[in-house]
Design a protein around this motif. Sequence first.
Motif, PDB file in Angstrom:
ATOM      1  N   ASP A  49      68.005 -15.385  98.921  1.00  0.00           N
ATOM      2  CA  ASP A  49      67.555 -16.552  99.694  1.00  0.00           C
ATOM      3  C   ASP A  49      68.663 -17.612  99.773  1.00  0.00           C
ATOM      4  O   ASP A  49      68.413 -18.806  99.684  1.00  0.00           O
ATOM      5  CB  ASP A  49      66.269 -17.131  99.095  1.00  0.00           C
ATOM      6  N   ALA A  50      69.897 -17.152  99.981  1.00  0.00           N
ATOM      7  CA  ALA A  50      71.059 -18.043  99.979  1.00  0.00           C
ATOM      8  C   ALA A  50      70.936 -19.181 100.998  1.00  0.00           C
ATOM      9  O   ALA A  50      71.375 -20.297 100.739  1.00  0.00           O
ATOM     10  CB  ALA A  50      72.336 -17.247 100.241  1.00  0.00           C
ATOM     11  N   GLY A  51      70.309 -18.917 102.128  1.00  0.00           N
ATOM     12  CA  GLY A  51      70.147 -19.975 103.127  1.00  0.00           C
ATOM     13  C   GLY A  51      69.353 -21.143 102.599  1.00  0.00           C
ATOM     14  O   GLY A  51      69.663 -22.302 102.879  1.00  0.00           O
ATOM     15  N   ARG A  52      68.344 -20.860 101.795  1.00  0.00           N
ATOM     16  CA  ARG A  52      67.518 -21.910 101.204  1.00  0.00           C
ATOM     17  C   ARG A  52      68.275 -22.658 100.108  1.00  0.00           C
ATOM     18  O   ARG A  52      67.947 -23.795  99.773  1.00  0.00           O
ATOM     19  CB  ARG A  52      66.244 -21.280 100.635  1.00  0.00           C
ATOM     20  N   LEU A  53      69.317 -22.019  99.562  1.00  0.00           N
ATOM     21  CA  LEU A  53      70.075 -22.607  98.462  1.00  0.00           C
ATOM     22  C   LEU A  53      71.409 -23.211  98.909  1.00  0.00           C
ATOM     23  O   LEU A  53      72.220 -23.614  98.080  1.00  0.00           O
ATOM     24  CB  LEU A  53      70.329 -21.538  97.391  1.00  0.00           C
ATOM     25  N   ALA A  54      71.622 -23.287 100.217  1.00  0.00           N
ATOM     26  CA  ALA A  54      72.906 -23.785 100.735  1.00  0.00           C
ATOM     27  C   ALA A  54      73.184 -25.216 100.279  1.00  0.00           C
ATOM     28  O   ALA A  54      74.310 -25.547  99.904  1.00  0.00           O
ATOM     29  CB  ALA A  54      72.937 -23.690 102.257  1.00  0.00           C
ATOM     30  N   GLN A  55      72.179 -26.075 100.322  1.00  0.00           N
ATOM     31  CA  GLN A  55      72.363 -27.464  99.890  1.00  0.00           C
ATOM     32  C   GLN A  55      72.705 -27.520  98.405  1.00  0.00           C
ATOM     33  O   GLN A  55      73.557 -28.313  97.987  1.00  0.00           O
ATOM     34  CB  GLN A  55      71.118 -28.302 100.177  1.00  0.00           C
ATOM     35  N   CYS A  56      72.071 -26.676  97.623  1.00  0.00           N
ATOM     36  CA  CYS A  56      72.353 -26.642  96.189  1.00  0.00           C
ATOM     37  C   CYS A  56      73.799 -26.209  95.954  1.00  0.00           C
ATOM     38  O   CYS A  56      74.516 -26.823  95.168  1.00  0.00           O
ATOM     39  CB  CYS A  56      71.385 -25.694  95.480  1.00  0.00           C
ATOM     40  N   ALA A  57      74.232 -25.169  96.663  1.00  0.00           N
ATOM     41  CA  ALA A  57      75.608 -24.686  96.511  1.00  0.00           C
ATOM     42  C   ALA A  57      76.608 -25.775  96.894  1.00  0.00           C
ATOM     43  O   ALA A  57      77.592 -26.000  96.177  1.00  0.00           O
ATOM     44  CB  ALA A  57      75.823 -23.435  97.354  1.00  0.00           C
ATOM     45  N   ALA A  58      76.366 -26.464  97.984  1.00  0.00           N
ATOM     46  CA  ALA A  58      77.279 -27.518  98.435  1.00  0.00           C
ATOM     47  C   ALA A  58      77.333 -28.664  97.425  1.00  0.00           C
ATOM     48  O   ALA A  58      78.417 -29.174  97.105  1.00  0.00           O
ATOM     49  CB  ALA A  58      76.851 -28.031  99.809  1.00  0.00           C
ATOM     50  N   THR A  59      76.184 -29.057  96.910  1.00  0.00           N
ATOM     51  CA  THR A  59      76.135 -30.135  95.923  1.00  0.00           C
ATOM     52  C   THR A  59      76.886 -29.724  94.659  1.00  0.00           C
ATOM     53  O   THR A  59      77.651 -30.516  94.092  1.00  0.00           O
ATOM     54  CB  THR A  59      74.677 -30.499  95.595  1.00  0.00           C
ATOM     55  N   CYS A  60      76.685 -28.498  94.237  1.00  0.00           N
ATOM     56  CA  CYS A  60      77.364 -28.003  93.030  1.00  0.00           C
ATOM     57  C   CYS A  60      78.880 -27.981  93.218  1.00  0.00           C
ATOM     58  O   CYS A  60      79.624 -28.351  92.307  1.00  0.00           O
ATOM     59  CB  CYS A  60      76.857 -26.617  92.662  1.00  0.00           C
ATOM     60  N   LEU A  61      79.342 -27.550  94.378  1.00  0.00           N
ATOM     61  CA  LEU A  61      80.783 -27.523  94.619  1.00  0.00           C
ATOM     62  C   LEU A  61      81.372 -28.925  94.627  1.00  0.00           C
ATOM     63  O   LEU A  61      82.459 -29.158  94.076  1.00  0.00           O
ATOM     64  CB  LEU A  61      81.086 -26.797  95.932  1.00  0.00           C
ATOM     65  N   ASP A  62      80.664 -29.877  95.215  1.00  0.00           N
ATOM     66  CA  ASP A  62      81.128 -31.272  95.196  1.00  0.00           C
ATOM     67  C   ASP A  62      81.204 -31.795  93.770  1.00  0.00           C
ATOM     68  O   ASP A  62      82.174 -32.439  93.371  1.00  0.00           O
ATOM     69  CB  ASP A  62      80.210 -32.164  96.026  1.00  0.00           C
TER      70      ASP A  62
END
Length: 135
Positions: A49-62
């Motif tokens: 469900d990577a699409g649903r977790l895209a915001q989480c991934a972006a926040t984590c990278l920042d």
Amino acid sequence: MSGTIELLEAQPNPPEPGTLALLAAFIDAARACASACTACAAGCLAESDAGRLAQCAATCLDCADVCDAAARIALRPLSAARREAMAALVQACAGMCELTARECFRHEMHHQHCRLCMEASRACLEACETLLEAI
């Protein structure tokens, strides 16, 4: 590899003992958070469900980038002139850690990497707050 305290003590004008321990704890927490955030972002992108977790991934990278930069800069000598800049950087780190902990909390029941990242972000946030009180 040398420990963080040893690296800080090796500087020509090392921080005072009270600040030294807090600075080392912050650096270690920021490094751990950067690693957890990077791993969480990779985990998010690998999930079905990577699409649903895209915001989480972006926040984590920042957050990983901010924590990494803060840890590297905190290893440099902390002069009186740099205290204000260091405080601003640590505040930015705290803000990113708070955002990341909240974002990962939304997913931690279903994804262990989010739980681990949330915990590392909260630990780094606490280290930021403690260091800010001292500097």
